[in-house]
Design an enzyme around this catalytic site. Structure first.
Site, PDB file in Angstrom:
ATOM      1  CE  LYS A  14      63.010  27.471 -15.063  1.00 63.03           C
ATOM      2  NZ  LYS A  14      61.591  27.475 -15.488  1.00 63.03           N
ATOM      3  NE  ARG A  89      62.970  34.040 -14.622  1.00 63.92           N
ATOM      4  CZ  ARG A  89      62.788  32.919 -13.941  1.00 63.92           C
ATOM      5  NH1 ARG A  89      63.792  32.292 -13.411  1.00 63.92           N
ATOM      6  NH2 ARG A  89      61.576  32.430 -13.801  1.00 63.92           N
ATOM      7  NE  ARG A 128      55.084  24.876  -9.515  1.00 69.29           N
ATOM      8  CZ  ARG A 128      55.980  25.682 -10.061  1.00 69.29           C
ATOM      9  NH1 ARG A 128      57.131  25.190 -10.473  1.00 69.29           N
ATOM     10  NH2 ARG A 128      55.723  26.947 -10.222  1.00 69.29           N
ATOM     11  NE  ARG A 161      56.561  29.088  -7.621  1.00 70.05           N
ATOM     12  CZ  ARG A 161      57.489  29.072  -8.585  1.00 70.05           C
ATOM     13  NH1 ARG A 161      58.397  28.114  -8.606  1.00 70.05           N
ATOM     14  NH2 ARG A 161      57.505  29.998  -9.500  1.00 70.05           N
ATOM     15  NE  ARG A 172      55.669  32.056 -12.775  1.00 72.91           N
ATOM     16  CZ  ARG A 172      55.208  30.890 -12.314  1.00 72.91           C
ATOM     17  NH1 ARG A 172      54.003  30.806 -11.802  1.00 72.91           N
ATOM     18  NH2 ARG A 172      55.968  29.828 -12.359  1.00 72.91           N
TER      19      ARG A 172
HETATM   20  P1  AP5 Z   1      58.774  22.368 -12.268  1.00 72.17           P
HETATM   21  O1  AP5 Z   1      59.937  21.464 -12.380  1.00 72.17           O
HETATM   22  O2  AP5 Z   1      58.422  22.877 -10.927  1.00 72.17           O
HETATM   23  O3  AP5 Z   1      58.891  23.565 -13.328  1.00 72.17           O
HETATM   24  P2  AP5 Z   1      59.911  24.788 -13.395  1.00 72.17           P
HETATM   25  O4  AP5 Z   1      60.439  24.850 -14.785  1.00 72.17           O
HETATM   26  O5  AP5 Z   1      60.887  24.728 -12.273  1.00 72.17           O
HETATM   27  O6  AP5 Z   1      58.867  25.973 -13.241  1.00 72.17           O
HETATM   28  P3  AP5 Z   1      58.905  27.276 -12.305  1.00 72.17           P
HETATM   29  O7  AP5 Z   1      57.483  27.718 -12.166  1.00 72.17           O
HETATM   30  O8  AP5 Z   1      59.675  27.025 -11.068  1.00 72.17           O
HETATM   31  O9  AP5 Z   1      59.653  28.245 -13.235  1.00 72.17           O
HETATM   32  P4  AP5 Z   1      59.742  29.760 -13.096  1.00 72.17           P
HETATM   33  O10 AP5 Z   1      60.843  30.036 -14.020  1.00 72.17           O
HETATM   34  O11 AP5 Z   1      58.470  30.454 -13.366  1.00 72.17           O
HETATM   35  O12 AP5 Z   1      59.960  29.997 -11.534  1.00 72.17           O
HETATM   36  P5  AP5 Z   1      61.212  30.435 -10.655  1.00 72.17           P
HETATM   37  O13 AP5 Z   1      61.046  29.839  -9.341  1.00 72.17           O
HETATM   38  O14 AP5 Z   1      62.460  30.238 -11.392  1.00 72.17           O
HETATM   39  O15 AP5 Z   1      57.525  21.603 -12.914  1.00 72.17           O
HETATM   40  C1  AP5 Z   1      56.237  22.187 -12.951  1.00 72.17           C
HETATM   41  C2  AP5 Z   1      55.156  21.133 -12.718  1.00 72.17           C
HETATM   42  O16 AP5 Z   1      55.156  20.205 -13.800  1.00 72.17           O
HETATM   43  C3  AP5 Z   1      55.360  20.283 -11.456  1.00 72.17           C
HETATM   44  O17 AP5 Z   1      54.102  20.026 -10.897  1.00 72.17           O
HETATM   45  C4  AP5 Z   1      56.005  18.992 -11.969  1.00 72.17           C
HETATM   46  O18 AP5 Z   1      55.697  17.875 -11.155  1.00 72.17           O
HETATM   47  C5  AP5 Z   1      55.370  18.868 -13.347  1.00 72.17           C
HETATM   48  N1  AP5 Z   1      56.235  18.213 -14.336  1.00 72.17           N
HETATM   49  C6  AP5 Z   1      57.580  18.384 -14.492  1.00 72.17           C
HETATM   50  N2  AP5 Z   1      58.034  17.644 -15.532  1.00 72.17           N
HETATM   51  C7  AP5 Z   1      56.947  17.009 -16.049  1.00 72.17           C
HETATM   52  C8  AP5 Z   1      56.770  16.100 -17.149  1.00 72.17           C
HETATM   53  N3  AP5 Z   1      57.810  15.694 -17.915  1.00 72.17           N
HETATM   54  N4  AP5 Z   1      55.526  15.654 -17.404  1.00 72.17           N
HETATM   55  C9  AP5 Z   1      54.475  16.055 -16.629  1.00 72.17           C
HETATM   56  N5  AP5 Z   1      54.584  16.902 -15.582  1.00 72.17           N
HETATM   57  C10 AP5 Z   1      55.801  17.375 -15.295  1.00 72.17           C
HETATM   58  O19 AP5 Z   1      60.972  32.010 -10.547  1.00 72.17           O
HETATM   59  C11 AP5 Z   1      59.885  32.546  -9.820  1.00 72.17           C
HETATM   60  C12 AP5 Z   1      59.956  34.052  -9.799  1.00 72.17           C
HETATM   61  O20 AP5 Z   1      61.162  34.470  -9.137  1.00 72.17           O
HETATM   62  C13 AP5 Z   1      60.015  34.734 -11.159  1.00 72.17           C
HETATM   63  O21 AP5 Z   1      58.739  34.949 -11.705  1.00 72.17           O
HETATM   64  C14 AP5 Z   1      60.742  36.052 -10.818  1.00 72.17           C
HETATM   65  O22 AP5 Z   1      59.881  36.951 -10.230  1.00 72.17           O
HETATM   66  C15 AP5 Z   1      61.738  35.603  -9.773  1.00 72.17           C
HETATM   67  N6  AP5 Z   1      63.047  35.200 -10.333  1.00 72.17           N
HETATM   68  C16 AP5 Z   1      63.632  33.966 -10.261  1.00 72.17           C
HETATM   69  N7  AP5 Z   1      64.817  33.953 -10.876  1.00 72.17           N
HETATM   70  C17 AP5 Z   1      65.012  35.204 -11.351  1.00 72.17           C
HETATM   71  C18 AP5 Z   1      66.054  35.808 -12.109  1.00 72.17           C
HETATM   72  N8  AP5 Z   1      67.139  35.111 -12.501  1.00 72.17           N
HETATM   73  N9  AP5 Z   1      65.918  37.113 -12.432  1.00 72.17           N
HETATM   74  C19 AP5 Z   1      64.845  37.831 -12.069  1.00 72.17           C
HETATM   75  N10 AP5 Z   1      63.816  37.306 -11.364  1.00 72.17           N
HETATM   76  C20 AP5 Z   1      63.894  36.007 -10.999  1.00 72.17           C
HETATM   77 MG    MG Z   2      61.299  25.914 -10.576  1.00 74.25          MG
END
Ligand code: AP5
Ligand code: MG
Ligand code: ZN
Length: 218
Positions: A14, A89, A128, A161, A172
């Site tokens: 994402k 979410r 990552r 992270r 997660r």
């Molecule tokens: P990356 O692009 O970083 O993945 P991502 O989908 O952004 O993953 P996140 O871990 O950020 O998602 P998340 O939903 O757990 O975290 P968030 O910050 O939203 O890619 C991942 C890796 O893969 C990278 O190393 C990249 O280089 C590699 N990659 C990408 N594409 C690739 C490809 N095609 N091929 C190979 N490699 C590739 O949330 C974190 C926390 O915040 C949650 O757990 C929760 O506690 C809280 N939170 C956030 N939003 C909310 C909400 N709306 N409601 C409640 N709690 C929330």
């Molecule tokens: Mg992310």
């Protein structure tokens, strides 16, 4: 200009894709996780509260994330469109988003789901690295920075992270299945859900996402 929701499990890409997609569409990239991590880093009251949930891999309560993201969407640059990453979410968050966008005569145009198998997600999160300054995302094997520990885009320092440990990643993934998967039906019923294969070269996934974002719904 559109409001796009980018859906996908942790590690599905994402953040990697949303920033580029947003730039291509001329709208801001609004990432709830990045907004929360900024609060944590600045040690705000919201940040201290949210951090407990984030380190356990649980969702931060809806009222907190909704208020935070709505405040961001009220800023001038987001009044015509945005690429939303990590929000909504839950169905409650999706309904709050719809209500707020309806007030400005807009709505979610498309919800794009990045589909990636679990074993690949785990592999991606374990390797990552993120930029402390601009949020750019790297992978030590599949998408390494030109210089270890430094961001290609802005030169900022890279970090891992604290919720990318194996135990928290498992949690997660479970939370995604239990609390976010029901959202797929919410958008599917409205004819807005488009599934995109998230496996493959980053550039190739980006092309598929752009086509899904701009093309006519299936
Ligand atoms: P990356 O692009 O970083 O993945 P991502 O989908 O952004 O993953 P996140 O871990 O950020 O998602 P998340 O939903 O757990 O975290 P968030 O910050 O939203 O890619 C991942 C890796 O893969 C990278 O190393 C990249 O280089 C590699 N990659 C990408 N594409 C690739 C490809 N095609 N091929 C190979 N490699 C590739 O949330 C974190 C926390 O915040 C949650 O757990 C929760 O506690 C809280 N939170 C956030 N939003 C909310 C909400 N709306 N409601 C409640 N709690 C929330
Ligand atoms: Mg992310
Ligand atoms: Zn950077």
């Amino acid at each position: 200009m559109p409001y796009l929701v980018l859906l996908g499990a942790p590690g599905s890409g994402k953040g990697t894709q949303a920033s580029v997609l947003a730039k291509a569409l001329g709208v801001p990239h609004v990432a709830s996780g990045d907004l929360l991590r900024a609060h944590v880093a600045q040690q705000t009251e919201l940040g201290r509260m949210a951090h407990q949930y984030m380190t356990r891999g649980e969702l931060v309560p809806d009222d907190v994330t909704i208020a935070m993201v709505m405040e961001r969407l009220d800023q001038p640059d987001a009044r015509q469109g945005a690429v939303l990453d990590g929000f909504p979410r839950t169905v409650v968050q999706a309904e709050a988003l719809d209500a707020r966008l309806a007030e400005r005569g807009a709505g979610v145009d498309r919800a794009l789901l990045l589909v990636v198998p679990d074993d690949e997600l785990v592999r991606r999160l374990a390797g990552r690295w993120l930029c402390r300054q601009c949020g750019a995302s790297y992978h030590e094997v599949s998408n390494p920075p030109r210089q270890p520990g430094r961001c290609d885009r802005c030169g900022g320092p890279l970090f891992q992270r604290d919720d990318d440990t194996p135990t928290v990643v498992r949690k997660r993934l479970a939370v995604f299945r239990e609390q976010t998967l029901p959202l797929l039906d919410y958008y599917r019923r409205q004819g807005k859900l488009v599934e995109v294969d998230g496996v493959g070269e980053i550039a190739q996934v980006r092309e598929a996402l752009l086509a899904a974002a701009l093309g006519t719904p299936a």
